[in-house]
Design an enzyme around this catalytic site. Structure first.
Site, PDB file in Angstrom:
ATOM      1  N   ASP A  24       0.757  -1.052   0.124  1.00 38.29           N
ATOM      2  CA  ASP A  24      -0.285   0.146  -0.034  1.00 38.29           C
ATOM      3  C   ASP A  24       0.915   1.301   0.000  1.00 38.29           C
ATOM      4  O   ASP A  24       1.798   1.385   0.972  1.00 38.29           O
ATOM      5  CB  ASP A  24      -0.886  -0.095   1.140  1.00 38.29           C
ATOM      6  N   ASP A 118      -3.287   2.430  -5.970  1.00 37.90           N
ATOM      7  CA  ASP A 118      -2.156   2.491  -4.888  1.00 37.90           C
ATOM      8  C   ASP A 118      -1.995   1.251  -3.980  1.00 37.90           C
ATOM      9  O   ASP A 118      -1.280   1.613  -3.032  1.00 37.90           O
ATOM     10  CB  ASP A 118      -2.107   4.045  -3.961  1.00 37.90           C
ATOM     11  N   GLU A 119      -2.342   0.172  -4.394  1.00 36.09           N
ATOM     12  CA  GLU A 119      -2.365  -0.972  -3.619  1.00 36.09           C
ATOM     13  C   GLU A 119      -2.724  -2.248  -4.383  1.00 36.09           C
ATOM     14  O   GLU A 119      -3.610  -2.073  -5.197  1.00 36.09           O
ATOM     15  CB  GLU A 119      -3.461  -0.894  -2.305  1.00 36.09           C
TER      16      GLU A 119
END
Length: 404
Positions: A24, A118-119
């Site tokens: 993350d 983003d993860e």
């Protein structure tokens, strides 16, 4: 929970059997923007469109200390933190960085499941022997490469199952790694509040607390039939299994690879185009070997160049026929570099091959061609490297002065 955190100079918790990683990015949108504004790093900053009806897209950690959170109305955030600094979002920038980060993941394993820009989850179980690595060492490698190549930080959770890996990455924030040994999964889970269980929102948490269940240990000890009767069969069974560390969900990767590439970030910015050409050859060798190993060829070769000021360009050229030959990939990459980035200090350079297919149509033959059969030589090199290691065969131009 401190014993699960990886700290420099201390032994890493046992990661045997922990092939699931959750990665993350930390305050992603803000971190991307602050790469070129380091003077704001310690000040409260958000990314938002601004205006009375705008919402916060992301907040850095100094802003979060004031209670500012993503999805909060910007007007509310400004009341909580009057000296809050707002940066308008940069169109296209976050997707570009996300693709680069996901590319790092896919160099390690094809089993990558992005959850957002983003993860992502990574299943590295099948890659450990090939890479001669452990889950925790791959997590450390990811963190190092994301920082070096993209100028942002990320947090990593390492565990046996998805649910626990995601919890672990949250506890690693910011810029850390948490490893939950398989044998200590319940010791990690059971002290946590019921709200940490995947799928427990405010209403379900309230319901569980009315049943006297405050921690995950309480849920694990509660009679499963009573739990199912109270929450419904599916929800009750789901929470009971999670409370015992059982999560059978696997990583769901994209159905087909769209491209294969490799990048390198220099410790010191490079100006010399000859040295950049050598780096492109090294990267083309990696890409070609990966293509051949997966039985793929591609028709489009692209380069990525990130300059010292983080300005990034990508340029591509489509070939007459698909290739998996490093020499052909390198020739196109060097031509693209000379045409589109002839000068300037370079921080990162990359090569990518797109438009992939299985190559079942065969190779395009050119009769009476004087060119050497580079593919035959590269396939022979693949065989040698598989037997004797990655350094067994390399182009002479990539050998250092002591190796020549």
């Amino acid at each position: 929970m401190g014993r699960f955190r990886v700290r420099p100079g201390e032994p890493v918790p046992d990661d045997t059997g922990c092939g699931m990683l959750h990665v993350d990015m930390d305050a992603f949108f803000v971190s991307v923007e602050l790469r070129t504004r380091p003077e704001l790093a310690d000040k409260p900053v958000v990314v938002s469109g601004g205006g009375p009806r705008a919402v916060v897209a992301a907040a850095n950690y100094p802003a979060r200390k004031f209670g500012v959170r993503s999805a909060m109305p910007f007007s509310t955030a400004k009341r909580l933190c009057p000296h809050l600094i707002n940066i308008p979002p940069t169109s296209g920038l976050y997707g570009e960085v996300s693709r680069g980060v996901m590319g790092i993941f896919r160099e390690l394993t094809p089993l990558v499941e992005p959850l957002s820009l983003d993860e992502a989850f990574l299943d590295v179980s099948g890659a450990l022997r090939r890479l001669g690595a452990t889950p925790a060492s791959l997590g450390a490698q990811i963190r190092s490469r994301v920082a070096a190549e993209h100028g942002i930080t990320c947090s990593v959770g390492v565990a046996k199952v998805k649910f626990v890996a995601k919890l672990a990455s949250g506890m690693a924030k910011p810029d850390g790694m948490v490893v939950v040994p398989a044998a200590e999964t319940l010791a990690f889970l059971h002290p946590l509040p019921v709200s940490a269980l995947w799928g427990v929102g405010a209403r379900t948490e309230e319901h569980l607390r009315r049943l006297g269940l405050a921690t995950i240990a309480d849920v694990a000890a509660f009679p499963p039939e009573r739990l199912k009767k109270s929450l419904g069969t599916a929800a009750g069974e789901h929470l009971y299994r999670l409370a015992h560390g059982v999560d059978e969900r696997s990583v769901v990767a994209e159905s087909a690879e769209k491209s294969i590439g490799a990048e390198h970030t220099f410790d010191v910015d490079r100006h010399d185009r000859a040295s950049l050409g050598l780096e492109l050859l090294r990267l083309a060798e990696r890409v070609g070997a990966t293509l051949r190993g997966r039985g793929l060829r591609g028709r489009t070769v692209s380069i990525k160049v990130r300059f010292a000021d983080f300005r990034t360009i990508t340029r591509a050229r489509t070939l007459v026929s698909a290739t998996d030959v490093a020499r052909e990939i390198h020739a196109v990459a060097v031509a693209l570099l000379a045409e589109h980035a002839p000068t300037g200090a370079v921080r990162l350079i990359g090569v990518r091959v797109e438009g992939l297919d299985t190559g079942e149509a065969g190779e395009q033959l050119v009769f009476d061609s004087p060119a050497p059969r580079w593919r035959d030589a590269e396939v022979a090199a693949d065989v040698a490297r598989s037997k004797f290691g990655p350094a067994a065969v390399r182009p002479a131009s990539l050998l250092g002065p002591r190796e020549g």
